[in-house]
Write a protein that holds these residues in place. Structure first.
Motif, short mmCIF file in Angstrom:
data_model
loop_
_atom_site.label_atom_id
_atom_site.label_comp_id
_atom_site.label_asym_id
_atom_site.label_seq_id
_atom_site.Cartn_x
_atom_site.Cartn_y
_atom_site.Cartn_z
N LYS A 172 -7.09 4.51 0.76
CA LYS A 172 -8.37 3.79 0.85
C LYS A 172 -8.69 2.99 -0.41
O LYS A 172 -9.77 2.41 -0.49
N GLN A 173 -7.78 2.96 -1.37
CA GLN A 173 -8.08 2.35 -2.66
C GLN A 173 -8.42 0.87 -2.50
O GLN A 173 -7.68 0.09 -1.93
N TYR A 174 -9.58 0.51 -3.02
CA TYR A 174 -10.07 -0.86 -2.90
C TYR A 174 -10.71 -1.35 -4.20
O TYR A 174 -10.34 -2.39 -4.75
N THR A 187 0.83 -1.20 0.00
CA THR A 187 0.00 0.00 0.00
C THR A 187 0.86 1.26 0.00
O THR A 187 0.56 2.23 -0.71
N THR A 210 -4.31 -4.34 -1.02
CA THR A 210 -4.04 -3.19 -0.17
C THR A 210 -4.63 -3.44 1.22
O THR A 210 -5.35 -4.42 1.44
N ILE A 257 -4.04 7.18 8.65
CA ILE A 257 -4.51 8.25 7.76
C ILE A 257 -4.69 9.55 8.54
O ILE A 257 -4.28 10.64 8.07
N SER A 302 -6.95 -1.67 2.66
CA SER A 302 -8.41 -1.56 2.53
C SER A 302 -9.01 -2.84 1.95
O SER A 302 -10.09 -3.28 2.37
N LEU A 361 -5.75 1.45 10.17
CA LEU A 361 -5.67 2.24 8.94
C LEU A 361 -6.17 3.66 9.19
O LEU A 361 -5.59 4.63 8.69
N LEU A 362 -7.23 3.79 9.97
CA LEU A 362 -7.78 5.11 10.27
C LEU A 362 -6.79 5.96 11.05
O LEU A 362 -6.62 7.16 10.77
N ALA A 412 -9.26 -1.84 10.44
CA ALA A 412 -9.78 -0.56 9.97
C ALA A 412 -9.38 0.58 10.91
O ALA A 412 -9.07 1.69 10.45
N ILE A 467 -5.02 10.61 1.09
CA ILE A 467 -6.07 9.92 1.84
C ILE A 467 -6.80 8.94 0.94
O ILE A 467 -7.05 7.78 1.31
N ASP A 468 -7.17 9.39 -0.27
CA ASP A 468 -7.94 8.53 -1.17
C ASP A 468 -7.12 7.34 -1.64
O ASP A 468 -7.66 6.24 -1.81
#
Length: 316
Positions: free
Chosen positions: A250-252, A96, A269, A298, A271, A294-295, A291, A246-247
């Protein structure tokens, strides 16, 4: 006391007190009216933002599965320790990180260059600008499938072009490194127009008189770009950097359509791992903990970048 001063009689004091009370009531009613108008929006935001985050953190401390909601066993930090000791998870973080770095770097460089060219007035500029904006209007799943067909190892257009100039075909989606660059190319193709849009707006907002003064002083185009254009548009470009960072983390959906996480699980990744853990294996507690991790990452990166953005705004 001068002749113009009015003595404060009891009637005057009572009148002044009544005026102050009326002003206070007016301010209070205004505040209540503002709160009344804002309260529905605040309630919706509280429900749609605060409640899911609270639930996410809460479930991360339990051995919990959405298929077995009656058996919630508290494990404390057990989910976090299990995830952070998993070497496969660290591999997903590394992948990632590589993906985010490549995508953001390419998109910022290409977007700034193209935006700088499009800030100039020339014939056909609006047509070119409109065409460049088209990829951004597509769904990431559509972009993923489009690039999946283009990068097919047998009949894809990319390998056809390579073969036409005498180069060997590449198994773009069957090798980890090649798949990484393929996903980065697809994401860059889709989201570079976003950087172009913001960069063009930032560049065109710089007063023309500054460029004219620099040109009179004999400043070269490179000097004007690095000493005037970039510094004065830096806050907007920094916002674009934060949003894309940020985006990208979150790529999924792009990977679901393009590689399916393969070969094996080498292009999953973080996400993707969250969604797979939650909705394929139904390990809701572990997915919630992942999650949250990851949060936190970010939010941490965003806070660092926003702090630099604040300093930059004060400077320029």
């Amino acid at each position: 006391m001068t002749g113009t001063d009015t003595p404060m009689t009891p009637d005057n004091k009572a009148q002044a007190h009544a005026v102050r009370q009326a002003e206070l009531r007016k301010r209070s009613s205004g505040r209540l009216m503002i709160f009344g108008f804002l309260s529905p929006t605040l309630a919706i935001l509280l429900f749609m933002v605060a409640y899911p985050i609270f639930s996410l953190v809460y479930y991360s401390f339990f051995n919990f599965s959405a298929l077995r909601q009656t058996t919630m066993k508290p494990v404390g930090l057990g989910n976090y320790s299990f995830l952070l000791s998993d070497p496969e998870l660290w591999g997903r973080f590394v992948f990632t990180g590589k993906f985010v770095f490549i995508c953001v770097a390419l998109q910022m460089l290409i977007g700034i260059f193209v935006g700088y060219q499009l800030q100039k007035n020339f014939r056909g500029r609006d047509v070119i600008f409109t065409i460049l904006m088209m990829p951004m209007m597509l769904s990431p799943v559509v972009v993923g499938f489009l690039w999946r067909y283009m990068l097919n190892s047998e009949w894809g257009i990319v390998n056809f072009l390579l073969s036409s100039i005498g180069l060997p075909k590449v198994d773009w989606l069957g090798q980890t490194n090649a798949a990484l660059w393929a996903a980065a190319a697809a994401d860059t193709w889709m989201w570079t127009p976003f950087i172009v849009l913001l960069a063009t707006a930032a560049f065109r907002g710089i007063p023309e008189t500054i460029y004219e003064a620099a040109e009179v002083d004999g400043a070269s185009p490179a000097y004007r770009f690095f000493r005037i254009t970039l510094p004065m548009s830096a806050p907007v470009l920094f916002i674009a950097l934060i949003l894309r960072l940020i985006d990208s983390f979150k790529q999924y959906d792009l990977f679901v359509a393009l590689t399916g996480g393969g070969p094996g699980s080498s292009t999953e990744t973080v996400s993707y791992a969250v969604a797979k853990t939650a909705f394929s294996y139904f390990y809701t507690g572990e997915a919630s903990a992942l999650a949250v991790i990851l949060l936190v990452i970010i939010i941490g990166l965003s806070m660092i970048l926003v702090r630099h953005l604040t300093k930059m705004g004060e400077k320029y």
